[in-house]
Motif scaffolding. Structure first.
Motif, mmCIF file in Angstrom:
data_model
loop_
_atom_site.group_PDB
_atom_site.id
_atom_site.type_symbol
_atom_site.label_atom_id
_atom_site.label_comp_id
_atom_site.label_asym_id
_atom_site.label_seq_id
_atom_site.Cartn_x
_atom_site.Cartn_y
_atom_site.Cartn_z
ATOM 1 N N UNK A 46 0.808 -1.210 0.000
ATOM 2 C CA UNK A 46 0.000 0.000 0.000
ATOM 3 C C UNK A 46 0.843 1.262 0.000
ATOM 4 N N UNK A 47 0.325 2.304 0.612
ATOM 5 C CA UNK A 47 1.088 3.535 0.787
ATOM 6 C C UNK A 47 2.180 3.227 1.800
ATOM 7 N N UNK A 48 3.428 3.288 1.349
ATOM 8 C CA UNK A 48 4.509 2.790 2.204
ATOM 9 C C UNK A 48 5.780 3.623 2.029
ATOM 10 N N UNK A 49 6.715 3.384 2.909
ATOM 11 C CA UNK A 49 7.992 4.083 2.892
ATOM 12 C C UNK A 49 9.130 3.104 2.683
ATOM 13 N N UNK A 50 10.053 3.462 1.786
ATOM 14 C CA UNK A 50 11.272 2.684 1.573
ATOM 15 C C UNK A 50 12.380 3.233 2.468
ATOM 16 N N UNK A 51 13.048 2.343 3.177
ATOM 17 C CA UNK A 51 14.235 2.706 3.949
ATOM 18 C C UNK A 51 15.476 2.501 3.097
ATOM 19 N N UNK A 52 16.585 3.152 3.441
ATOM 20 C CA UNK A 52 17.835 2.853 2.748
ATOM 21 C C UNK A 52 18.155 1.357 2.729
ATOM 22 N N UNK A 53 17.755 0.651 3.786
ATOM 23 C CA UNK A 53 18.011 -0.792 3.876
ATOM 24 C C UNK A 53 17.198 -1.603 2.867
ATOM 25 N N UNK A 54 16.277 -0.951 2.176
ATOM 26 C CA UNK A 54 15.469 -1.649 1.179
ATOM 27 C C UNK A 54 16.339 -2.199 0.050
ATOM 28 N N UNK A 55 17.351 -1.418 -0.369
ATOM 29 C CA UNK A 55 18.183 -1.834 -1.499
ATOM 30 C C UNK A 55 19.673 -1.862 -1.162
ATOM 31 N N UNK A 56 20.035 -1.435 0.051
ATOM 32 C CA UNK A 56 21.449 -1.341 0.413
ATOM 33 C C UNK A 56 21.733 -2.226 1.631
ATOM 34 N N UNK A 57 22.695 -3.122 1.495
ATOM 35 C CA UNK A 57 22.975 -4.123 2.527
ATOM 36 C C UNK A 57 23.236 -3.503 3.888
ATOM 37 N N UNK A 58 23.965 -2.398 3.919
ATOM 38 C CA UNK A 58 24.285 -1.750 5.191
ATOM 39 C C UNK A 58 23.495 -0.460 5.399
ATOM 40 N N UNK A 59 22.386 -0.316 4.673
ATOM 41 C CA UNK A 59 21.576 0.887 4.792
ATOM 42 C C UNK A 59 20.820 0.924 6.113
ATOM 43 N N UNK A 60 20.507 2.132 6.544
ATOM 44 C CA UNK A 60 19.796 2.304 7.808
ATOM 45 C C UNK A 60 18.349 1.830 7.664
ATOM 46 N N UNK A 108 18.397 1.873 -10.151
ATOM 47 C CA UNK A 108 19.407 2.917 -9.957
ATOM 48 C C UNK A 108 18.896 4.142 -9.210
ATOM 49 N N UNK A 109 17.640 4.562 -9.441
ATOM 50 C CA UNK A 109 17.107 5.731 -8.746
ATOM 51 C C UNK A 109 16.905 5.448 -7.258
ATOM 52 N N UNK A 110 16.460 4.236 -6.933
ATOM 53 C CA UNK A 110 16.350 3.854 -5.525
ATOM 54 C C UNK A 110 17.720 3.911 -4.853
ATOM 55 N N UNK A 111 18.718 3.336 -5.501
ATOM 56 C CA UNK A 111 20.069 3.331 -4.919
ATOM 57 C C UNK A 111 20.587 4.755 -4.739
ATOM 58 N N UNK A 112 20.384 5.595 -5.739
ATOM 59 C CA UNK A 112 20.883 6.966 -5.679
ATOM 60 C C UNK A 112 20.251 7.731 -4.513
ATOM 61 N N UNK A 113 18.946 7.640 -4.396
ATOM 62 C CA UNK A 113 18.237 8.382 -3.355
ATOM 63 C C UNK A 113 18.479 7.786 -1.972
#
Length: 213
Positions: A48-62, A162-167
């Motif tokens: 649904x309406x949701x939020x992506x965290x940095x950890x969504x696509x980055x192994x060591x993301x917050x 790529x846009x997910x990773x960049x942001x």
């Protein structure tokens, strides 16, 4: 004060990203059997309406639970992109139209009008997406996050994201599947998108609202 709900209701059979299982809502307790109601919700963290965290696509993301609650509230502006068609790109010209006011915001929300296709096959099609230049602007101007009324910030067939990773590598958050952005107007407002707080959350459903003075 006026509060506008920007959130799609979670229900069985709702649109989800291709390959994701739709949510299930089962009656765990009932008035007849237990004297009260409880619902067992089974759903993915990006439902649904949701939020992506940095950890969504980055192994060591917050993860979202590591952010303070102030990360999810701030001044916002809605950028009108209603003139775009299928597969078009939200380029920097849309940002430039709001120069002078956009600098004072913490969240930038893009209104494409795509939420009108919610619950239809077209919602998964060639919706408008942001350009790399727009992503660079949001990063360089230290925004807290970006929101859209589409299912992703980039084409649904994108595999490398790529846009997910960049942001996300710059610790912005992404709010996808917003709705009702046409009810806000062009003035600054307070945006709240509070994610469900669970440990190590790569993303979470949110109740997003706009608060107008």
């Amino acid at each position: 004060m006026k509060v506008i709900d920007l959130t799609h209701t979670i229900k069985e059979g709702m649109p989800v990203f291709p390959g994701t299982e739709p949510p299930k809502l089962d009656a765990a307790s009932t008035f007849e059997k237990d004297g009260f109601r409880e619902t067992l919700l089974t759903m993915y963290s990006h439902t649904g309406t949701h939020m992506d965290a940095p950890a969504h696509v980055r192994k060591n993301g917050i993860t979202l639970d590591k952010f303070g609650a102030d990360k999810f509230v701030g001044k916002a502006i809605v950028i009108d992109c209603n003139d775009l068609s299928e597969g078009d790109t939200i380029d920097i010209s849309y940002i430039n139209k709001y120069k002078g006011i956009i600098e004072d915001t913490e969240f930038v929300l893009f209104k494409t009008g795509w939420d009108r296709y919610w619950d239809t096959e077209k919602y998964y099609g060639k919706f408008p997406v942001i350009s790399e230049e727009v992503a660079d602007y949001l990063i360089s101007s230290n925004k807290k996050g970006i929101g859209l009324d589409v299912i992703s910030i980039e084409a649904i067939e994108s595999e490398d994201l790529p846009m997910h990773h960049k942001v996300l590598k710059n610790n912005l958050v992404i709010i996808e599947n917003l709705c009702n952005l046409d009810q806000i107007g062009s003035d600054l407002f307070t945006f709240c998108a509070l994610p469900l707080k669970f440990i190590n959350s790569d993303g979470a459903s949110v109740r997003a609202v706009a608060i107008l003075d």
